[in-house]
Enzyme design. Structure first.
Site: not given
Ligand code: PLP
Length: 434
Positions: A145, A238, A266
């Site tokens: 994700y 990511d 985060k």
């Molecule tokens: N990338 C990863 C690995 C994530 O776990 C998340 C959200 O949990 C995101 C991107 C997206 O971040 P946000 O929820 O701050 O938009």
């Protein structure tokens, strides 16, 4: 335990907000719960709901709160500036401080742009990779994700998996055509694809945590680095979850692999809204106003979030033992859960890395990708979740997420957690025996 106020709030919210929540997993739908809990406050390892129930928290805001709720160092720093104003739409010192710290710590980042969320960070990183390479197609992995931008909502993990589907509606065929997906870990297929098609970037969660946690094989990441280098494809790590969590310098420091671009979120906001993308100077200088890859944001690099992130990362940097202690605490829980599973005859496969773990209720030696994780018994997970919640422990309301530990989870909290886990495993064992 009484949940009346949460139930009433949920009923009211259902008429006002789709599904009553502002992010789908929060609805507790997949764990057959009448209503989610509505949180009033948090302190250390604990949260308190609107009925004043107390819980030990293993969601930790889905990762930002590695120092626990309301860590005094973070609050102290935030308090220093909160009365000065909230947001100016003009540069502040705090953004530069945070950027400096990120560049100093994250091995691959020479320049960084702050955003308001992780979604924005990954969306912008993909756009940047396309601009840099002049290619359209991208590759992501099934069950990873990367937020909810169109290009990345294909074979996606997290809330989509929880709700039983992987592709969102509302995405054009054109976008779907340009996002290719493969199973996590399948290096041969990656090599085949990258040698035969022009791909702008490979985006990967270096430790996938959105199909439940997967214990990444280092050779897979090394392979991705080699093939992307050879095919001049941009490699994006990511690290929205793994950044500053798996190690201070994230998964790239932990595995010793340098991606071209990195996305963060985060922890770098210390619990306030933030994200970031960064990498090689040469690529980052395509971002406006230097280059013509547009990224902007009214609240990008918000001063309060930047200050909270700076305080959090500074604390982590000054206390490097934190990572070892977090891993020890995680192992303590995981080892004991394995014993409970054996004692009550419950099939589990537990994946853990650093301060993250997932208990897959599945009869497999290893859960290595989405195909494996989808075999998990969500009914058993639901019993686990509800027993935990009804006895004062909040774990993620989905089989396909990770438990998050913070430094505020002490032995006392862990032992209390294990006591309740024993109740849950006993129940599951009894159900299985019927
Ligand atoms: N990338 C990863 C690995 C994530 O776990 C998340 C959200 O949990 C995101 C991107 C997206 O971040 P946000 O929820 O701050 O938009």
């Amino acid at each position: 335990m009484v949940f009346k106020n949460s139930i009433d709030l949920y009923k009211k919210a259902l008429n006002l907000i789709p599904g009553g929540v502002n992010s789908p997993v929060r609805a507790f739908k997949s764990v057959n719960r009448e209503a989610p809990i509505f949180v009033k406050k948090g302190q250390g390892a604990k949260i308190y709901d609107e009925d004043n129930n107390e819980y030990i928290d293993y969601i930790c805001s889905w990762g930002p709160l590695i120092l626990g709720h309301n860590h005094p160092k973070v609050i102290e720093e935030v308090k220093k500036i909160i009365e000065n104003g909230s947001s100016y739409g003009l540069p502040t010192k705090y953004e530069v401080d945070l950027a400096e710290l990120i560049v100093e710590i994250v091995p691959s980042i020479e320049k960084v742009r702050l955003t308001t969320s992780g979604t924005e960070a990954t969306m912008s990183a993909v756009r940047l990779a396309r601009a840099y390479t002049g290619r359209n197609k991208i590759l992501k992995f099934e069950g990873c994700y990367h937020g909810h931008s169109d290009a990345l909502l294909v074979k996606s993990g997290s809330g989509l998996l929880t709700d039983g589907y992987q592709d969102s509606n509302g995405i054009t065929d054109g976008v779907l055509k340009d996002t290719l997906t493969l199973g996590f870990g399948d290096l041969e297929k990656v090599e085949n694809l990258l040698r035969n098609e022009e791909i702008a970037c490979v985006i990967v969660e270096p430790i996938p945590a959105n199909m439940g946690l997967i214990e990444t094989n280092k050779e897979f990441l090394q392979g991705l680095r080699r093939i992307t280098e050879e095919t001049k494809t941009i490699l994006i790590f990511d690290e929205v979850i793994s950044g500053f969590r798996l190690a201070l310098g994230g998964a790239q420091e932990f595995f010793g692999i340098t991606p071209d671009l990195t996305t963060l979120g985060k922890i770098i906001g210390g619990g306030y809204p933030v994200g970031a993308f960064g990498g090689k100077r040469e690529i980052m200088d395509l971002v406006a106003p230097v280059g013509r890859v547009y990224h902007a944001g009214t609240l990008s690099g918000n001063p309060i979030a930047s200050k909270a992130g700076f305080a959090t990362i500074s604390y982590l940097k000054e206390n490097p033992n934190i990572y070892k202690e977090l891993a020890e605490n995680t192992n303590y829980l995981v080892d004991n859960v394995e014993k409970l599973a054996e004692k009550y005859g419950v099939d589990v496969c537990i994946n853990s890395m650093g301060s993250l773990f997932t208990i897959f209720f599945v009869d497999l030696e290893k859960v290595e990708n989405l195909e494996d994780s989808l075999k998990a018994n969500t009914e058993n997970f639901s019993i686990y979740f509800n027993t935990m919640l009804d006895n004062g422990i909040v774990v993620p309301p989905s089989q396909f997420e990770a438990h998050f530990l913070s430094i505020a989870h002490t032995k006392k909290e862990l032992d209390k957690t294990l006591e309740v886990m024993e109740m849950a495993f006993k129940k599951i064992g009894e159900k299985n025996a019927k």
